[in-house]
Design a protein around this motif. Structure first.
Motif, PDB file in Angstrom:
ATOM      1  N   ALA A  12      -0.370  54.932  25.023  1.00  0.00           N
ATOM      2  CA  ALA A  12       0.212  56.003  25.836  1.00  0.00           C
ATOM      3  C   ALA A  12       1.281  55.458  26.776  1.00  0.00           C
ATOM      4  O   ALA A  12       2.361  56.049  26.903  1.00  0.00           O
ATOM      5  CB  ALA A  12      -0.881  56.720  26.622  1.00  0.00           C
ATOM      6  N   PRO A  76      -6.907  63.927  24.777  1.00  0.00           N
ATOM      7  CA  PRO A  76      -5.760  63.501  23.960  1.00  0.00           C
ATOM      8  C   PRO A  76      -4.457  63.919  24.636  1.00  0.00           C
ATOM      9  O   PRO A  76      -4.422  64.872  25.423  1.00  0.00           O
ATOM     10  CB  PRO A  76      -5.965  64.246  22.644  1.00  0.00           C
ATOM     11  CG  PRO A  76      -6.814  65.426  22.992  1.00  0.00           C
ATOM     12  CD  PRO A  76      -7.653  65.020  24.172  1.00  0.00           C
ATOM     13  N   ALA A  77      -3.405  63.178  24.361  1.00  0.00           N
ATOM     14  CA  ALA A  77      -2.084  63.493  24.894  1.00  0.00           C
ATOM     15  C   ALA A  77      -1.113  63.637  23.734  1.00  0.00           C
ATOM     16  O   ALA A  77      -1.244  62.981  22.709  1.00  0.00           O
ATOM     17  CB  ALA A  77      -1.623  62.389  25.837  1.00  0.00           C
ATOM     18  N   GLU A  78      -0.133  64.493  23.932  1.00  0.00           N
ATOM     19  CA  GLU A  78       0.901  64.707  22.927  1.00  0.00           C
ATOM     20  C   GLU A  78       2.235  64.251  23.508  1.00  0.00           C
ATOM     21  O   GLU A  78       2.576  64.603  24.639  1.00  0.00           O
ATOM     22  CB  GLU A  78       0.959  66.188  22.565  1.00  0.00           C
ATOM     23  CG  GLU A  78       1.978  66.524  21.522  1.00  0.00           C
ATOM     24  CD  GLU A  78       2.015  68.005  21.216  1.00  0.00           C
ATOM     25  OE1 GLU A  78       2.922  68.407  20.481  1.00  0.00           O
ATOM     26  OE2 GLU A  78       1.152  68.760  21.699  1.00  0.00           O
ATOM     27  N   LEU A  79       2.987  63.464  22.727  1.00  0.00           N
ATOM     28  CA  LEU A  79       4.300  63.012  23.156  1.00  0.00           C
ATOM     29  C   LEU A  79       5.316  64.106  22.834  1.00  0.00           C
ATOM     30  O   LEU A  79       5.472  64.501  21.681  1.00  0.00           O
ATOM     31  CB  LEU A  79       4.674  61.713  22.453  1.00  0.00           C
ATOM     32  CG  LEU A  79       5.974  61.059  22.887  1.00  0.00           C
ATOM     33  CD1 LEU A  79       5.926  60.673  24.360  1.00  0.00           C
ATOM     34  CD2 LEU A  79       6.255  59.843  22.023  1.00  0.00           C
ATOM     35  N   VAL A  80       5.977  64.628  23.863  1.00  0.00           N
ATOM     36  CA  VAL A  80       6.967  65.689  23.703  1.00  0.00           C
ATOM     37  C   VAL A  80       8.219  65.309  24.490  1.00  0.00           C
ATOM     38  O   VAL A  80       8.157  65.191  25.720  1.00  0.00           O
ATOM     39  CB  VAL A  80       6.420  67.050  24.198  1.00  0.00           C
ATOM     40  CG1 VAL A  80       7.478  68.130  24.081  1.00  0.00           C
ATOM     41  CG2 VAL A  80       5.157  67.437  23.452  1.00  0.00           C
ATOM     42  N   LEU A  84       4.448  62.807  28.148  1.00  0.00           N
ATOM     43  CA  LEU A  84       3.119  63.114  27.621  1.00  0.00           C
ATOM     44  C   LEU A  84       2.635  64.443  28.188  1.00  0.00           C
ATOM     45  O   LEU A  84       2.802  64.712  29.378  1.00  0.00           O
ATOM     46  CB  LEU A  84       2.121  62.020  28.006  1.00  0.00           C
ATOM     47  CG  LEU A  84       2.354  60.646  27.409  1.00  0.00           C
ATOM     48  CD1 LEU A  84       1.339  59.648  27.966  1.00  0.00           C
ATOM     49  CD2 LEU A  84       2.270  60.688  25.889  1.00  0.00           C
ATOM     50  N   ASP A  87      -3.589  68.427  27.614  1.00  0.00           N
ATOM     51  CA  ASP A  87      -4.189  69.765  27.668  1.00  0.00           C
ATOM     52  C   ASP A  87      -5.604  69.638  28.218  1.00  0.00           C
ATOM     53  O   ASP A  87      -6.489  69.096  27.561  1.00  0.00           O
ATOM     54  CB  ASP A  87      -4.208  70.375  26.269  1.00  0.00           C
ATOM     55  CG  ASP A  87      -4.796  71.769  26.231  1.00  0.00           C
ATOM     56  OD1 ASP A  87      -5.262  72.273  27.273  1.00  0.00           O
ATOM     57  OD2 ASP A  87      -4.791  72.358  25.136  1.00  0.00           O
ATOM     58  N   SER A 104      -3.938  57.732  22.996  1.00  0.00           N
ATOM     59  CA  SER A 104      -2.544  57.568  22.602  1.00  0.00           C
ATOM     60  C   SER A 104      -1.994  58.842  21.981  1.00  0.00           C
ATOM     61  O   SER A 104      -2.735  59.640  21.420  1.00  0.00           O
ATOM     62  CB  SER A 104      -2.423  56.415  21.603  1.00  0.00           C
ATOM     63  OG  SER A 104      -3.171  56.706  20.446  1.00  0.00           O
ATOM     64  N   PRO A 105      -0.681  59.022  22.114  1.00  0.00           N
ATOM     65  CA  PRO A 105      -0.058  60.229  21.558  1.00  0.00           C
ATOM     66  C   PRO A 105      -0.026  60.191  20.047  1.00  0.00           C
ATOM     67  O   PRO A 105      -0.174  59.183  19.443  1.00  0.00           O
ATOM     68  CB  PRO A 105       1.342  60.198  22.137  1.00  0.00           C
ATOM     69  CG  PRO A 105       1.570  58.808  22.585  1.00  0.00           C
ATOM     70  CD  PRO A 105       0.239  58.186  22.814  1.00  0.00           C
TER      71      PRO A 105
END
Length: 105
Positions: A12, A76-80, A84, A87, A104-105
């Motif tokens: 991350a 969890p994380a999302e890379l955008v 990051l 939610d 990690s994304p």
């Protein structure tokens, strides 16, 4: 992590480019936290490296979400677009001491 710190695993923090500072964005409904690399800024947070990745002491931001901070949870994380997104509307996975909190994304 407990108490309002955000623990990021190595993947991350690498996805963010290993910044020394980060800015956070908080959305109440649905509960989300956004983390973006930042230069020195009055609203930025120090990113503290550790053996597992990094920690951001974000208690002031996290308190606005009215979350239970007595139990560390993994989300969890999302890379955008270079940042990051975490939610927090999901229950998260309780973790024991020493585990990374944000996957990690």
């Amino acid at each position: 992590q407990r108490g309002g710190s955000l623990g990021l695993n190595k993947a991350a923090i690498e996805a963010l480019g290993r910044p020394m500072r980060a800015r956070l964005a908080v959305r109440i409904t649905p509960p989300l936290i956004g983390i973006r690399p930042s230069e020195e800024h009055p609203d930025s947070y120090t990113v503290q490296d550790n053996a597992r990745g990094a920690v951001i002491n974000a208690k002031s931001a996290v308190l606005r979400l009215n979350l239970d901070l007595t139990i560390a949870r993994r989300y969890p994380a999302e890379l955008v677009e270079g940042g990051l997104i975490i939610d927090l509307s999901q229950p998260g996975i309780p973790v024991s001491r020493g585990s990374e909190d944000i996957e990690s994304p």
